[in-house]
Design a protein around this motif. Structure first.
Motif, mmCIF file in Angstrom:
data_model
loop_
_atom_site.group_PDB
_atom_site.id
_atom_site.type_symbol
_atom_site.label_atom_id
_atom_site.label_comp_id
_atom_site.label_asym_id
_atom_site.label_seq_id
_atom_site.Cartn_x
_atom_site.Cartn_y
_atom_site.Cartn_z
ATOM 1 N N PHE A 94 2.038 2.837 1.642
ATOM 2 C CA PHE A 94 1.319 4.011 2.038
ATOM 3 C C PHE A 94 1.515 4.913 0.929
ATOM 4 C CE2 PHE A 94 3.093 2.433 6.174
ATOM 5 C CZ PHE A 94 2.152 1.445 6.530
ATOM 6 N N GLN A 95 1.557 4.674 -0.207
ATOM 7 C CA GLN A 95 1.283 5.567 -1.472
ATOM 8 C C GLN A 95 0.129 5.179 -2.327
ATOM 9 O OE1 GLN A 95 3.581 7.974 -1.691
ATOM 10 N NE2 GLN A 95 4.398 7.230 0.167
ATOM 11 N N LYS A 96 -0.480 6.138 -2.933
ATOM 12 C CA LYS A 96 -1.483 6.255 -4.024
ATOM 13 C C LYS A 96 -1.076 5.039 -4.877
ATOM 14 C CE LYS A 96 -3.769 10.431 -3.008
ATOM 15 N NZ LYS A 96 -4.353 11.713 -3.354
ATOM 16 N N PRO A 97 -2.089 4.401 -5.640
ATOM 17 C CA PRO A 97 -1.919 3.515 -6.689
ATOM 18 C C PRO A 97 -1.846 4.250 -7.974
ATOM 19 C CG PRO A 97 -4.177 3.758 -6.357
ATOM 20 C CD PRO A 97 -3.606 4.508 -5.050
ATOM 21 N N PRO A 151 -1.247 8.855 3.833
ATOM 22 C CA PRO A 151 -2.425 8.996 3.263
ATOM 23 C C PRO A 151 -3.539 7.866 3.790
ATOM 24 C CG PRO A 151 -0.994 8.983 1.222
ATOM 25 C CD PRO A 151 -0.292 8.599 2.555
ATOM 26 N N PRO A 152 -4.599 8.243 4.450
ATOM 27 C CA PRO A 152 -5.729 7.363 4.495
ATOM 28 C C PRO A 152 -6.393 6.868 3.411
ATOM 29 C CG PRO A 152 -6.159 9.382 5.821
ATOM 30 C CD PRO A 152 -5.054 9.509 5.048
ATOM 31 N N ASN A 153 -7.426 6.052 3.493
ATOM 32 C CA ASN A 153 -8.379 5.908 2.270
ATOM 33 C C ASN A 153 -7.586 5.157 1.136
ATOM 34 O OD1 ASN A 153 -10.424 6.781 4.018
ATOM 35 N ND2 ASN A 153 -10.231 8.836 3.005
ATOM 36 N N LEU A 154 -6.415 4.517 1.117
ATOM 37 C CA LEU A 154 -5.669 4.148 -0.028
ATOM 38 C C LEU A 154 -6.683 2.835 -0.425
ATOM 39 C CD1 LEU A 154 -2.135 4.106 1.499
ATOM 40 C CD2 LEU A 154 -3.237 5.704 -0.531
ATOM 41 N N GLY A 155 -7.468 2.044 0.272
ATOM 42 C CA GLY A 155 -8.399 1.326 -0.353
ATOM 43 C C GLY A 155 -9.310 1.860 -1.156
#
Length: 447
Positions: A40-43, A159-163
């Protein structure tokens, strides 16, 4: 019969020494890690490697459950060849062996796979682009990214939209390093099917993508499911909250499915419980989206379309439905249901998108793939475009969707479609004089 030998090929790049495999006229540099992430963290972008980058024993994939329907449609996935990893940010580069790179750089196509934002990966046998790469002398990069609970469900607490963020990180990697594989960083086309197409449509209005791509090919995007998802998403997020700290990733993906029926009351959109979320980075609010696409109409060339009978496989291969609607009046009712749902989810939204884009000054083509073979008993359903685009007969031999359709028919039409798509990839246009297969209707939208 001569069996072609597989040999190694070395790409000496500023990212690292990449060990690739060369066979049947194609060089495959597979499973290169472009980023890493915590749950659930940004790349975070992967740094250049001091050691050799080699193909892993198994293909990394985002943890997921197998869909019996998809396996019936496409064929069984070779699960023994995959390794579940909740940080699945890998990409693979496919380049023609015959390319020398002395005087030119090749156009680049970036493949964003579908699977309802829930299943799949960039490296599947059914989407191996070797035939296309060799025929048309282009580079194709296949991207894997986070799915389901890991990549397409979130809210204020995570965060949503991590994909989407993963894909953006992959595009940054491609922009930076693809020239060292022979690709042109100034000529990059995104290609996405189903939810992959949905992701691409929204990358067009995402923050932080300027200059990362010039064209898009959007196949069978379920744009009719993108509206007013907020309540459903919030409920699904709340229901699955107890899974967020589960250490067993396979248990995590198996458990969430019990909560899917709770959102069925939200109608057709519940068929895709995971998805992009407006109002969270990198996206605008939903009510701002149409204007954002219009604002960006001058930035990207667009080729968008669908298959004529998108929902046919889901409906016409159902034993329960066929019991009552398999023949006579029932079959006519079934055909009408396919026509209606295909239009609602795929057809009408694609037409509206294309018309709005053209009115705003954008360069856009709209296509539709039809079934012309008498053996195509369920018409042109969802995913019929994949064997046409990628070829690879051996990977499709157990597909129920292609049952009774001669591969020669798929191959002949597929070569023509691959040539047309490549023409668009090279310069953003498709000539009226270019050879069109009988199954394809395509036109430039003008206003």
């Amino acid at each position: 019969m001569t069996v072609e030998q597989t040999t190694t090929h070395i790409f000496q790049t500023s990212f690292g020494k990449v060990i690739a495999l060369k066979s049947k006229g194609v060089i495959r540099a597979k499973s290169i890690r472009y980023a890493r992430s915590e749950r659930f963290q940004k790349p975070v972008a992967e740094q250049p490697s001091p050691s050799e980058i080699i193909l892993p024993d198994k293909t990394p994939v985002c943890p997921q459950t197998i869909s019996p329907l998809v396996e019936k449609m496409i064929g069984p996935a070779p699960m023994e060849n995959f390794d579940p990893d909740e940080s699945p940010q890998y990409l693979s580069v496919f380049r023609p062996d015959s390319f020398t790179g002395k005087n030119e750089k090749l156009p680049v196509v970036v493949w964003i796979h579908g699977g309802s934002h829930e299943i799949g990966c960039g490296d599947l046998p059914t989407s191996d682009p070797g035939d296309w790469v060799k025929e048309q002398q282009i580079i194709i990069v296949a991207v894997s990214y986070r799915l389901g609970l890991f990549g397409f469900l979130g809210g204020d607490e995570r965060p949503p939209n991590l994909g989407l963020f993963d894909i953006i990180e992959a595009l940054k990697w491609i922009k930076t390093y693809i020239s060292e594989f022979g690709g042109d960083p100034g000529n990059i086309t995104l290609l996405g099917q189903s939810s992959g197409g949905d992701a691409i449509v929204h990358l067009m209005i995402s923050e932080g993508v300027d200059g990362l791509f010039q064209r898009v090919i959007i196949q069978s995007a379920p744009l009719g499911l993108r509206h007013k998802r907020q309540k459903m998403t919030a409920e699904f997020l709340k229901k699955t909250e107890g899974l967020k700290n589960e250490k067993d990733i396979l248990k995590m993906v198996n458990e969430y499915r019990k909560y899917v029926p709770s959102v069925i009351r939200y109608g057709l959109k519940a068929a895709m419980p995971f998805g992009i979320q407006y109002g969270f980075p990198p996206l605008c609010k939903e009510e701002e989206s149409v204007e954002k696409w219009k604002e960006n109409a001058g930035k990207y060339d667009v080729l968008i379309g669908l298959n004529n009978d998108e929902t046919a496989f889901y409906l016409k291969t159902s034993d329960a439905l066929n019991k009552y609607f398999g023949k006579g009046l029932g079959l006519r009712i079934m055909d009408k249901a396919v026509e209606k749902t295909t239009g609602l989810i795929y057809g009408t939204p694609a037409e509206i998108f294309a018309e709005n884009y053209a009115k705003a000054g954008g360069n856009v083509y709209l296509f539709r793939i039809h079934a012309r073979s008498e053996n195509a008993r369920i018409g042109a359903p969802h995913c019929i475009d994949l064997p046409l685009i990628f070829g690879n007969e051996s990977a499709w031999k157990s597909s129920e969707m292609l049952k009774d359709i001669p591969w020669k028919y798929i191959d002949e039409n597929g070569k023509k479609i691959r040539a047309l798509w490549t023409e668009f990839v090279r310069n953003g246009t498709i000539s009226d004089d270019s050879d069109r297969p009988e199954i394809l209707k395509i036109r430039k939208i003008k206003f």
